[in-house]
Enzyme design. Structure first.
Site, short mmCIF file in Angstrom:
data_model
loop_
_atom_site.label_atom_id
_atom_site.label_comp_id
_atom_site.label_asym_id
_atom_site.label_seq_id
_atom_site.Cartn_x
_atom_site.Cartn_y
_atom_site.Cartn_z
N CYS A 102 0.86 -1.07 0.13
CA CYS A 102 -0.01 -0.05 -0.09
C CYS A 102 0.85 1.35 0.14
O CYS A 102 2.08 1.42 0.29
CB CYS A 102 -0.91 0.13 1.12
SG CYS A 102 -2.21 1.25 0.90
N CYS A 174 -3.93 -0.97 -5.46
CA CYS A 174 -5.10 -0.19 -6.21
C CYS A 174 -4.68 -0.31 -7.78
O CYS A 174 -3.39 0.43 -7.91
CB CYS A 174 -5.49 1.16 -5.75
SG CYS A 174 -6.22 0.93 -4.21
N SER A 450 -5.96 11.25 -3.68
CA SER A 450 -5.45 10.13 -4.01
C SER A 450 -5.06 10.01 -5.51
O SER A 450 -5.01 10.83 -6.34
CB SER A 450 -6.84 9.19 -4.19
OG SER A 450 -6.75 7.97 -4.57
#
Length: 535
Positions: A102, A174, A450
């Site tokens: 992450c 992601c 983000s």
């Protein structure tokens, strides 16, 4: 004591390699690292070393997004770096492999390795596979934008649930060129991760072989006594910045590279990002601004193809050493591009002639702020300020339909000190885009975004509101002007009025008065300098 847990005299006679694992059972990004660590350790043992695995924490940006928990994310970068350094110094490891996933674990590991400066490398756990919905690839970004679309009545609750259920099919970080994949790309360009390791997806059968290779490779680095500060130079940092802007990468890379440069004691300023971006074309067509997902980079030939493309174009320097002991150019010479791939554009055919990030200044951001132009075609905006003292209030305004075309959403007291922790705003930015306002509204904040954010969004405004920055002086209805070609973000009031407003400013009561958040707020510096916590 070490024999009590199974180590033998033979084990302890070999070089001891720390395996810093960021495995945690709270997110897909790092969830698979427990099993992957066994492959790294097997590689270390086969090459004559003795691995000793230890764990540290990770805070998921995606899971905590839009909540008070998001304040912990950037703070976790400092804690992870401190804990890896502390264990490394405590046990006097001969070398180290840092396993990351992450967002914050990647720069945190790099910061710790640069502090320790023992032979070491970084292994990225890999991207998540793409989700599939209605015949197209989707990512976490689509979920946050679907929330806004649902609030605007454009999709039903059932459709929102379908998107949510499809977006994240398994382990891995992601799936666009969001912060994790941006920083994984950076680590290969800067040389701390072996070229060709990061783009292999988390669930790809080839990831185990990558892990074994990294375990063997650390023994080679130890034998040759190649250390992080031998690898990371000013040229390496320039290469890393080029990789961010050429791939449409995350604005968070600005914070993280500035922080890493301070650990490496290499001069780097926020304005250098703008200078490098202005001379570097955008060549890689990735979400959030583009079409493809991170697994498509692997299918196209991986990060070595991107390196080779930028080397051939003269945009990066191939001379710096990498984690293999060979130069970046030597490593990229073996790149194998998949015929017909469309993710990485050919030289002379960029998506945009300049890179994905721009640094602005002006009376609203004297120390600078960041805008990601890779994810928008707009270059200017002028409109009335809609002022919010925290992210949640802005989110309510968007989802309740109180934000109109032309507005400038100002979210303040979300900076490193003021948050504390500098929350990301994907909840709000996703809702803005999902509500159909992405091309008509400007958002300005002293918080972060983000890597999945798109639209005309300005973040990292510095000085922040909690440090008496000019963003603290903005009032409801004030006119704010953004001019990207002029690199300006301005509040249309006189210098005298600005001074008067700031002179009467009073710091808000801190949200946390004890504990880790309070310690962070007391020691953290400006976002324009990486938001680090050096004394």
């Amino acid at each position: 004591m070490l024999k009590a847990i199974g180590f033998t005299d033979a084990d302890l006679a070999r070089p001891i390699v720390g395996v810093a694992n960021t495995w945690i059972e709270t997110m897909p990004c790092n969830f698979h690292l427990r099993a992957l660590a066994e492959k790294v350790k097997a590689g270390i043992r086969s090459a004559g070393g003795t691995p000793m695995e230890f764990n540290t924490i990770s805070v998921s940006d995606g899971v905590t997004m839009g909540t008070q928990g998001m304040k912990a994310s950037l703070i976790s970068r400092e804690l992870i770096a401190d804990s890896i350094e502390l264990v490394g110094r405590g046990y006097l490891f001969d070398g180290m492999v840092a396993m990351v996933g992450c967002d914050k674990t990647i720069p945190a590991a790099a910061m710790a390795l640069l502090r320790l400066n023992i032979p070491s490398l970084i292994l990225y756990g890999g991207t998540i596979a793409a989700g599939h919905y209605q015949g197209r690839d989707i990512t976490l970004q689509d979920v946050f934008e679907a929330v806004g679309a649902n609030a605007a009545g454009k999709i039903s609750d059932a459709q929102l649930l379908e998107v949510e259920n499809a977006a994240c099919p398994g382990a891995g970080a992601c799936g666009g060129q969001f912060t994790a994949n941006t920083m994984a790309t950076v680590m290969e360009f800067i040389g701390l991760a072996p070229l060709g390791t990061a783009a292999v997806p988390a669930v790809d059968p080839g990831k185990d072989a990558v892990a074994v290779r990294c375990g063997k490779l650390i023994m080679t680095l130890m034998e040759k006594n190649i250390r992080p500060r031998d690898i990371v130079t000013k040229k390496s940092f320039v290469n890393a910045i080029v990789s961010v802007v050429a791939t449409g990468g995350s604005t968070n890379a600005v914070l993280h590279l500035l922080a890493m440069a301070r650990e490496a004691e290499i001069p780097l300023t926020i304005d250098e990002f703008d200078e490098i971006s202005s001379r570097t074309p955008l060549y890689v067509d990735l979400k959030p601004g583009g079409q493809f997902v991170a697994t498509d980079v692997h299918k196209a030939g991986g990060i070595p193809v991107i390196v080779k493309r930028l080397l051939d174009g003269g945009y990066i320097d191939g001379s710096p050493m990498t984690a293999t002991g060979r130069t970046l150019a030597e490593e990229a010479a073996g790149a194998k591009e998949t015929p017909g791939q469309q993710v990485i554009r050919a030289l002379g055919d960029p998506i945009k002639k300049t890179g994905g990030l721009v640094i602005l200044h002006g009376n609203l951001a004297p120390e600078g702020c960041v805008v990601k132009v890779a994810a928008t075609g707009r270059t200017a905006h002028r409109g009335p300020a809609r002022v919010f003292e925290r992210e949640e209030d802005a989110m309510h305004a968007v989802t309740e339909g109180r934000i109109k075309d032309g507005d400038v959403i100002v979210i303040r007291y979300e900076g490193p000190k003021g948050g504390p922790g500098m929350r990301e705003m994907l909840g709000v930015t996703g809702a803005v885009v999902g509500a159909g306002l992405g091309e008509t509204v400007l958002l300005v904040t002293d918080g972060r975004f983000s890597g999945a954010t798109r639209g005309l969004m300005v973040g990292h405004v510095a000085p922040e509101a909690a440090a008496r920055g000019p963003i603290a002086a903005v009032r409801e209805g004030d006119t704010i002007v953004l001019d990207i070609p002029a690199r300006k973000l301005s509040l249309e009031i006189s210098d005298e009025e600005m001074k008067s407003r700031l002179a009467s400013w009073k710091a808000p009561e801190p949200l946390f008065k004890t504990g880790v958040f309070a310690k962070y707020a007391a020691t953290v510096g400006s976002a324009a300098e990486g938001a680090t916590t050096h004394a």
